[in-house]
Design an enzyme around this catalytic site. Structure first.
Site, PDB file in Angstrom:
ATOM      1  N   HIS A  12      59.322 -74.840  10.229  1.00 26.56           N
ATOM      2  CA  HIS A  12      58.393 -74.619   9.122  1.00 26.56           C
ATOM      3  C   HIS A  12      56.975 -74.846   9.663  1.00 26.56           C
ATOM      4  O   HIS A  12      56.785 -75.609  10.616  1.00 26.56           O
ATOM      5  CB  HIS A  12      58.727 -75.652   8.035  1.00 26.56           C
ATOM      6  CG  HIS A  12      57.979 -75.490   6.747  1.00 26.56           C
ATOM      7  ND1 HIS A  12      56.670 -75.905   6.582  1.00 26.56           N
ATOM      8  CD2 HIS A  12      58.356 -74.998   5.547  1.00 26.56           C
ATOM      9  CE1 HIS A  12      56.289 -75.669   5.337  1.00 26.56           C
ATOM     10  NE2 HIS A  12      57.296 -75.113   4.683  1.00 26.56           N
ATOM     11  N   ASP A  66      62.334 -82.928  11.283  1.00 23.01           N
ATOM     12  CA  ASP A  66      61.891 -82.460   9.969  1.00 23.01           C
ATOM     13  C   ASP A  66      63.160 -82.299   9.133  1.00 23.01           C
ATOM     14  O   ASP A  66      63.893 -81.324   9.281  1.00 23.01           O
ATOM     15  CB  ASP A  66      61.154 -81.125  10.126  1.00 23.01           C
ATOM     16  CG  ASP A  66      60.855 -80.466   8.779  1.00 23.01           C
ATOM     17  OD1 ASP A  66      61.242 -81.035   7.732  1.00 23.01           O
ATOM     18  OD2 ASP A  66      60.249 -79.380   8.768  1.00 23.01           O
ATOM     19  N   GLN A 116      64.998 -80.152   4.584  1.00 22.55           N
ATOM     20  CA  GLN A 116      66.122 -79.385   4.039  1.00 22.55           C
ATOM     21  C   GLN A 116      67.459 -80.085   4.271  1.00 22.55           C
ATOM     22  O   GLN A 116      68.488 -79.624   3.795  1.00 22.55           O
ATOM     23  CB  GLN A 116      66.155 -77.979   4.668  1.00 22.55           C
ATOM     24  CG  GLN A 116      64.911 -77.144   4.418  1.00 22.55           C
ATOM     25  CD  GLN A 116      64.765 -76.730   2.966  1.00 22.55           C
ATOM     26  OE1 GLN A 116      65.723 -76.716   2.198  1.00 22.55           O
ATOM     27  NE2 GLN A 116      63.545 -76.398   2.566  1.00 22.55           N
ATOM     28  N   LYS A 159      62.243 -82.171  -3.203  1.00 22.61           N
ATOM     29  CA  LYS A 159      63.478 -81.422  -2.917  1.00 22.61           C
ATOM     30  C   LYS A 159      64.722 -82.302  -3.099  1.00 22.61           C
ATOM     31  O   LYS A 159      65.841 -81.817  -3.036  1.00 22.61           O
ATOM     32  CB  LYS A 159      63.438 -80.875  -1.482  1.00 22.61           C
ATOM     33  CG  LYS A 159      62.326 -79.870  -1.216  1.00 22.61           C
ATOM     34  CD  LYS A 159      62.515 -79.210   0.119  1.00 22.61           C
ATOM     35  CE  LYS A 159      61.230 -78.763   0.774  1.00 22.61           C
ATOM     36  NZ  LYS A 159      60.611 -77.592   0.159  1.00 22.61           N
ATOM     37  N   CYS A 208      56.867 -69.897   4.841  1.00 23.46           N
ATOM     38  CA  CYS A 208      56.102 -70.809   5.711  1.00 23.46           C
ATOM     39  C   CYS A 208      56.767 -70.962   7.074  1.00 23.46           C
ATOM     40  O   CYS A 208      56.828 -72.061   7.628  1.00 23.46           O
ATOM     41  CB  CYS A 208      55.899 -72.168   5.059  1.00 23.46           C
ATOM     42  SG  CYS A 208      54.985 -72.089   3.539  1.00 23.46           S
TER      43      CYS A 208
END
Lengths: 160, 413
Positions: free
Chosen positions: B126, B202, B205, B228, B370
């Site tokens: 991202h 990261d 997700q 999220k 993104c």
């Protein structure tokens, strides 16, 4: 909720499926200018050839949605042969249709002088994009190629 | 494992996800990879804080301030438990995962990276895990290397040792927000450590969808975002090993992050407050903790099993109905992917797909998500992305398939 037929008029789909002036021009004499819609990644590349203050040729490359690509196609047809001043007026008329025009329809204070000037300008096929204002997120798709063309004219003039 | 999770039942806990919108139109929410909807318990927890126990934190001697501080620090404990952090003080509240990545780039990066130092990223990052490093490339001249993709949309780790050789940091996504590909973080972390590099993850997700254990991942930094994970916007988390955080320079300067301030200098506060300048997002932390507790009640193993099941159903349904005319950019192996379906129709641009889907109440995200370098690798400008979560069920997938069929029909008439 506005319906799909407000957005996707037949003439828009025709320009999307059969884009006019698609391709590239040799640089120079033409000028190459890229435009991006940072929101969605749509990309329009305008190849512009200006001679004696007139658009002598224009080609469109890049990729994007039906609205951005059909708008670019219609634009390319509309501006060929026009002087820089005529392109500027047409651009203004188109952008007005994309934004200001909507509020004036709703009875907001319209600048009558600008309004009458706008009415004199023949938008032709471009009228089909009028429905885009009902889908505010898509306005940037429709104006992307026009902003890129304005930039292309500026760049060309700056170089000459 | 307990009985499987039922998205239809879970959905009832989410006020916004009733069958119809207030104007009577249907709603099928398939954009949780962008942001998740909130269960009633999250709204209640934030309301309750404001209605009964709100004041600034770490300031008041008065009881109300102590109560607010207890709830805020309690939220930190909940986060630490949820991600398997060995120490609460290693959990830093940020604005979002983007700020977490920037915090590391600006503080650890500034102290440890110079001209020619190597940071390894992957092709499916991202922008939040690309641009902070590009900024350092511009300002101090760090060098970036990129882990590529295999044909099945996984990270190509065949030349990993070569890529990480001499690197200072390897920073990768745990799950792609475009492809759903799950990264073998442990293998990458091991390779990074063998090469003397640190490893950042990261996990924006990952954390909402799979059980998280930072010790098992053996990473050094991990970031995720609150909205999220069923929490509110305005809060994210950076976790890092305390010895690394201790050695890092502070980030933003101001209240809370100092021990002492004089006219000629200042000393830094201890962890975690060293990195939390100013009044923090108090109610947001409480809301995030409530979101996490909701997920803990469901059980993250069941969440994962539900999403694997629903993803399988979606892949089967879409492939059966659209065959080769629909491209799904993502791994075919269910064990190596999450519930993110990046769709492309032969004849219809993703924006137009999303527009027609919206007419049917189906919310998907269209665009580059993104992740423009990834889109360039894939050779596409955009995809229409449907993403699944705890409150989705087979009827949502069916509605997506029906709306896609209507899209094809509309554009090929």
């Amino acid at each position: 909720m506005p319906g799909l037929e407000d957005l996707y008029r037949e003439i828009i789909l025709d320009h999307y499926r059969n884009p006019r002036n698609r391709g590239e021009l040799p640089v120079p004499p033409a000028h190459r200018t890229e435009g991006f819609n940072p929101l969605c990644g749509d990309e329009v590349v305008v190849f512009l050839e200006l001679t004696d203050g007139k658009v002598t040729d224009v080609r469109i490359a890049g990729q994007g949605c039906s609205i951005s690509q059909s708008s670019a196609s219609m634009m390319s047809s509309a501006v060929k042969g026009l002087s820089i001043e005529e392109v500027a007026r047409l651009t203004r008329a188109f952008k007005d249709m994309m934004s200001i025009h909507e509020s004036s329809l709703e009875g907001a204070d319209a600048d009558s002088e600008a309004e009458s000037e706008l009415e004199e300008i023949e938008l032709g096929d471009l009228e089909a994009l009028r429905g885009v204002v009902k889908f505010p997120v898509r306005i940037k798709c429709a104006t992307l190629s026009w902003n890129t063309l304005s930039q292309a004219i500026e760049d060309t003039l700056a170089d000459s | 494992m307990d009985h499987p999770l039922d998205g239809t039942v879970v959905k009832k806990d989410f006020p916004l996800l009733g069958d119809l919108r207030p104007d009577g139109s249907p709603l099928v929410y398939l954009d949780s990879a962008s942001s998740a909807q909130k269960p009633q318990s999250v709204l209640d927890a934030m309301d309750d804080l404001y209605c009964t126990s709100y004041a600034n934190v770490h300031r008041g001697v008065y009881r109300l301030g102590v109560e607010a501080t207890d709830r805020y620090e309690g939220a930190r404990r909940t986060v630490a438990r949820f991600i398997g952090a060995p120490h609460e003080r290693e959990v830093i509240f940020t604005k979002n995962v983007t700020e977490a990545m920037n915090l590391v780039a600006r503080t650890w990066g500034a102290a440890n990276l110079g001209a020619g130092d190597v940071v390894v990223l992957s092709d499916m990052e991202h922008h939040a895990n690309i641009v902070p490093w590009l900024m350092l490339a511009e300002s101090v001249g760090i060098e970036l290397r990129w882990i590529g993709l295999t044909d099945d949309y996984q990270l190509d780790l065949s030349n990993l040792d070569q890529l990480v050789d001499g690197a200072k940091l390897v920073s990768v996504t745990a799950m792609s927000n475009v492809l759903g590909s799950i990264t073998d973080v442990r293998t990458i972390a091991d390779a990074a450590h063998s090469a003397g590099a640190l490893c950042m993850v990261d996990a924006a997700q990952w954390v909402p969808h799979l059980p998280t254990d930072v010790v098992a991942m053996d990473c050094d930094f991990l970031g995720f975002t609150g909205h999220k994970v069923l929490g509110p916007t305005g809060i994210g988390v950076l976790w890092a090993r305390s010895e690394i955080l201790d050695a890092m320079p502070a980030f933003l300067g101001g209240g809370e992050m100092i021990r002492d301030v004089r006219k000629d200098g200042w000393t830094v506060n201890e962890l975690p407050w060293k990195f939390e300048a100013g009044t923090p997002p108090i109610a947001e932390a409480v809301g995030l903790a409530a979101g996490i507790e909701y997920l803990e009640t469901l059980g993250m193993d069941r969440v994962r099993a539900h999403e694997v099941d629903l993803t399988a159903y979606a892949l089967d349904t879409l492939t059966a109905r659209f065959g080769d005319t629909l491209t799904i950019h993502g791994p075919s192996d269910l064990s190596a992917r999450g519930g993110v379906l990046s769709l492309a129709l032969d004849e219809v641009h993703p924006h137009d797909i999303s527009q027609v889907l919206d007419q049917h109440g189906v919310c998907v995200r269209a665009g580059h998500h993104c992740a423009k370098p990834l889109m360039r690798e894939l050779g596409v400008g955009a995809t229409a992305r449907a993403s699944l979560y705890v409150y989705n069920d087979r009827s949502d997938v069916d509605a997506l398939a029906d709306a896609l069929a209507a899209t094809v029909e509309f554009f090929t008439l």
